[in-house]
Design an enzyme around this catalytic site. Sequence first.
Site, PDB file in Angstrom:
ATOM      1  CG  ASN A 166      16.310  66.918  49.002  1.00 31.20           C
ATOM      2  OD1 ASN A 166      16.789  68.061  48.894  1.00 31.20           O
ATOM      3  ND2 ASN A 166      15.906  66.121  48.200  1.00 31.20           N
ATOM      4  CE  LYS A 175      12.795  78.206  53.690  1.00 27.94           C
ATOM      5  NZ  LYS A 175      13.891  77.503  52.902  1.00 27.94           N
ATOM      6  CD  GLN A 181      16.435  81.039  50.243  1.00 28.37           C
ATOM      7  OE1 GLN A 181      15.857  80.237  51.325  1.00 28.37           O
ATOM      8  NE2 GLN A 181      16.824  80.152  49.413  1.00 28.37           N
ATOM      9  CB  THR A 231      20.308  71.181  48.845  1.00 26.30           C
ATOM     10  OG1 THR A 231      19.297  71.955  48.287  1.00 26.30           O
ATOM     11  CG2 THR A 231      20.583  71.830  50.271  1.00 26.30           C
ATOM     12  CB  SER A 247      15.750  76.518  42.735  1.00 28.29           C
ATOM     13  OG  SER A 247      15.169  75.455  43.267  1.00 28.29           O
ATOM     14  N   GLY A 306      10.727  73.589  47.756  1.00 26.83           N
ATOM     15  CA  GLY A 306      10.615  72.852  48.719  1.00 26.83           C
ATOM     16  C   GLY A 306      11.483  73.328  49.974  1.00 26.83           C
ATOM     17  CG  ASP A 307      13.000  74.324  54.036  1.00 24.30           C
ATOM     18  OD1 ASP A 307      13.860  74.792  53.742  1.00 24.30           O
ATOM     19  OD2 ASP A 307      12.663  74.376  55.271  1.00 24.30           O
ATOM     20  CE  LYS A 358      13.694  79.398  42.976  1.00 24.11           C
ATOM     21  NZ  LYS A 358      12.618  78.724  43.882  1.00 24.11           N
ATOM     22  CE  LYS A 369      20.433  79.319  51.831  1.00 28.98           C
ATOM     23  NZ  LYS A 369      19.598  78.399  52.390  1.00 28.98           N
TER      24      LYS A 369
HETATM   25  P1  NAP Z   1      13.277  67.056  54.955  1.00 31.50           P
HETATM   26  O1  NAP Z   1      13.539  66.381  53.617  1.00 31.50           O
HETATM   27  O2  NAP Z   1      11.780  67.519  55.310  1.00 31.50           O
HETATM   28  O3  NAP Z   1      14.053  66.298  55.982  1.00 31.50           O
HETATM   29  C1  NAP Z   1      14.319  67.147  57.092  1.00 31.50           C
HETATM   30  C2  NAP Z   1      14.983  65.959  58.166  1.00 31.50           C
HETATM   31  O4  NAP Z   1      15.287  66.725  59.572  1.00 31.50           O
HETATM   32  C3  NAP Z   1      14.251  64.868  58.598  1.00 31.50           C
HETATM   33  O5  NAP Z   1      15.008  63.744  58.705  1.00 31.50           O
HETATM   34  C4  NAP Z   1      13.567  65.193  59.962  1.00 31.50           C
HETATM   35  O6  NAP Z   1      13.129  64.491  60.761  1.00 31.50           O
HETATM   36  C5  NAP Z   1      14.531  65.979  60.478  1.00 31.50           C
HETATM   37  N1  NAP Z   1      14.111  67.099  61.193  1.00 31.50           N
HETATM   38  C6  NAP Z   1      13.269  68.192  61.027  1.00 31.50           C
HETATM   39  N2  NAP Z   1      12.902  69.119  62.116  1.00 31.50           N
HETATM   40  C7  NAP Z   1      13.609  68.338  62.828  1.00 31.50           C
HETATM   41  C8  NAP Z   1      13.648  68.676  64.361  1.00 31.50           C
HETATM   42  N3  NAP Z   1      12.838  69.594  64.882  1.00 31.50           N
HETATM   43  N4  NAP Z   1      14.331  67.755  65.142  1.00 31.50           N
HETATM   44  C9  NAP Z   1      15.213  66.754  64.653  1.00 31.50           C
HETATM   45  N5  NAP Z   1      15.096  66.133  63.537  1.00 31.50           N
HETATM   46  C10 NAP Z   1      14.386  67.094  62.660  1.00 31.50           C
HETATM   47  O7  NAP Z   1      13.861  68.661  54.648  1.00 31.50           O
HETATM   48  P2  NAP Z   1      15.308  68.944  53.953  1.00 31.50           P
HETATM   49  O8  NAP Z   1      14.897  69.616  52.637  1.00 31.50           O
HETATM   50  O9  NAP Z   1      16.220  67.810  54.029  1.00 31.50           O
HETATM   51  O10 NAP Z   1      15.849  70.305  54.759  1.00 31.50           O
HETATM   52  C11 NAP Z   1      16.687  69.965  55.880  1.00 31.50           C
HETATM   53  C12 NAP Z   1      17.329  71.357  56.337  1.00 31.50           C
HETATM   54  O11 NAP Z   1      17.953  71.916  55.039  1.00 31.50           O
HETATM   55  C13 NAP Z   1      16.376  72.434  56.571  1.00 31.50           C
HETATM   56  O12 NAP Z   1      17.092  73.195  57.519  1.00 31.50           O
HETATM   57  C14 NAP Z   1      16.386  73.275  55.440  1.00 31.50           C
HETATM   58  O13 NAP Z   1      16.018  74.630  55.689  1.00 31.50           O
HETATM   59  C15 NAP Z   1      17.577  73.111  54.672  1.00 31.50           C
HETATM   60  N6  NAP Z   1      17.766  73.467  53.122  1.00 31.50           N
HETATM   61  C16 NAP Z   1      17.120  72.683  52.661  1.00 31.50           C
HETATM   62  C17 NAP Z   1      17.118  72.794  51.063  1.00 31.50           C
HETATM   63  C18 NAP Z   1      16.352  71.883  50.153  1.00 31.50           C
HETATM   64  O14 NAP Z   1      16.693  72.007  48.773  1.00 31.50           O
HETATM   65  N7  NAP Z   1      15.664  71.079  50.277  1.00 31.50           N
HETATM   66  C19 NAP Z   1      17.791  73.889  50.601  1.00 31.50           C
HETATM   67  C20 NAP Z   1      18.700  74.589  51.513  1.00 31.50           C
HETATM   68  C21 NAP Z   1      18.350  74.425  52.906  1.00 31.50           C
HETATM   69  P3  NAP Z   1      11.634  64.033  60.934  1.00 31.50           P
HETATM   70  O15 NAP Z   1      11.132  63.049  59.731  1.00 31.50           O
HETATM   71  O16 NAP Z   1      11.796  63.052  62.254  1.00 31.50           O
HETATM   72  O17 NAP Z   1      10.936  65.205  61.267  1.00 31.50           O
END
Ligand code: NAP
Length: 449
Positions: free
Chosen positions: A244, A129, A114, A213, A381, A168-169, A93, A117
């Site tokens: 997100n 992943k 993961q 999250t 999830s 998603g991520d 997962k 976690k």
């Molecule tokens: P997301 O919706 O795609 O948003 C990512 C955000 O981070 C956007 O604002 C993006 O800006 C910025 N970003 C990404 N790469 C970057 C970089 N190299 N430098 C600067 N800014 C950057 O993704 P998300 O789901 O929120 O995920 C964010 C983090 O949380 C990741 O580390 C992910 O692995 C972690 N996470 C997510 C979840 C989940 O349920 N979604 C769960 C656990 C952990 P731009 O649009 O300019 O790229």
Amino acid sequence: MTTLDEKLEPILSEVLRRNAGETEFHQAVREVLESLGRVIAKHPDYAEAALIERVCEPERQIIFRVPWVDDKGQVQINRGFRVQFNSALGPYKGGIRFHPSVNLGIVKFLGFEQIFKNALTGLPIGGGKGGSDFNPRGRSDGEIMRFCQSFMTELQRHVGEYTDVPAGDIGVGGREIGYMFGQYKRLTNRYEAGVLTGKGLAYGGSRARKEATGYGAVFFVDRMLATRGRGVEKMRTVVSGSGNVAIYAIEKIHALGGKVVACSDSGGYVLDEAGIDLDLLKDIKEVRRGRVAEYAERRAGRVRYVDSGSIWDVPCQIAMPSATQNELTGRDAKRLVEAGVIAVGEGANMPSTPEAIRVFQDAGVLFAPGKAANAGGVATSALEMQQNASRDSWSFEQTEERLAEIMRSIHDTCAATAEEYGTPADYVLGANIAGFVRVAEAMRALGVI
Ligand code: NAP
């Protein structure tokens, strides 16, 4: 901050040798191994049967070609990955990331994190992943759909509700999950809702998954602050990112009476002393898929937009890095400490460098590592999988209450484990040890596989 036990040095050396150049993966493994010295000193049996070596080696790694046709009729080629890291506790997962920086080492670091976690949630889910080096920025809806369909055309061979359940991520939200689920259904001729999570409410999704999250990370920080008789209320907060995780962390901080004054994307950050206007941010990011710079344009004169420099230059009491790995450096951490930061909660995966973590811990700042603080997403999830299996649909309140309960339990488990191992309030050590012990127990019971 702990150092590596000499018995674990050869294991780390072997990981570095076998996975050359995968720096993020090395960083994630080193951090966990640094915590495990205390475990094997107390329970030498956890070093038997190569349990630690096995947990560092993925069960399966899949790399595939993703061909698709862009709007100009040109064929594009990307690379797809799925790393099925550990299934001792349940089906693999973990999310799928679409970002140009994605490579095998990044997918492996995320898959490795993961495992622990997912173990911390107490739910029956293994760790995995996936992702692709596809860049969704600027792509039309049709291009996104064709890419997702091609990606799933290969991935469908390797996933399933009892095998591997992606979500998603970065770069993968409800729209992309919808296209992937549609293609899976078409190829398999099965309405297997439990094969993906993060689905839309119209076709088997869970209420509160989108929020989970970010909300979960704030629940964790609030409980961590409670150990010092404080809370999120009235706290000046900075949340990096505007995706997100960031959006729903901001929403929950505001709901609990705190104030988020800055957020960002890869173009820069916005500082709004009145508090981030979440309706405006959601409109820009969720509806129009725009940039944070537009937030500044639409609130002209009342906010500051900075397109160079670090968001961590903004003084705050709570910092929640929620964008990407290694975005908060040792220098940033020093500035935050000087400015009086009290708590750091990682919404993203591994956003703080090892040096930054050391600075926070040495300064006595409460520090919640991502594998504990952002576990609310994967936990919800798993609740979505439960709803799919029982063909049920829970209310938002019911799901949020379960999420809050799970986050309380993760917090308390990490705190109690840190205490048990002689390092009170060290949530990094607590999370790594508690997660590892649960996986190791299951792996031992299943024999050498
Ligand atoms: P997301 O919706 O795609 O948003 C990512 C955000 O981070 C956007 O604002 C993006 O800006 C910025 N970003 C990404 N790469 C970057 C970089 N190299 N430098 C600067 N800014 C950057 O993704 P998300 O789901 O929120 O995920 C964010 C983090 O949380 C990741 O580390 C992910 O692995 C972690 N996470 C997510 C979840 C989940 O349920 N979604 C769960 C656990 C952990 P731009 O649009 O300019 O790229």
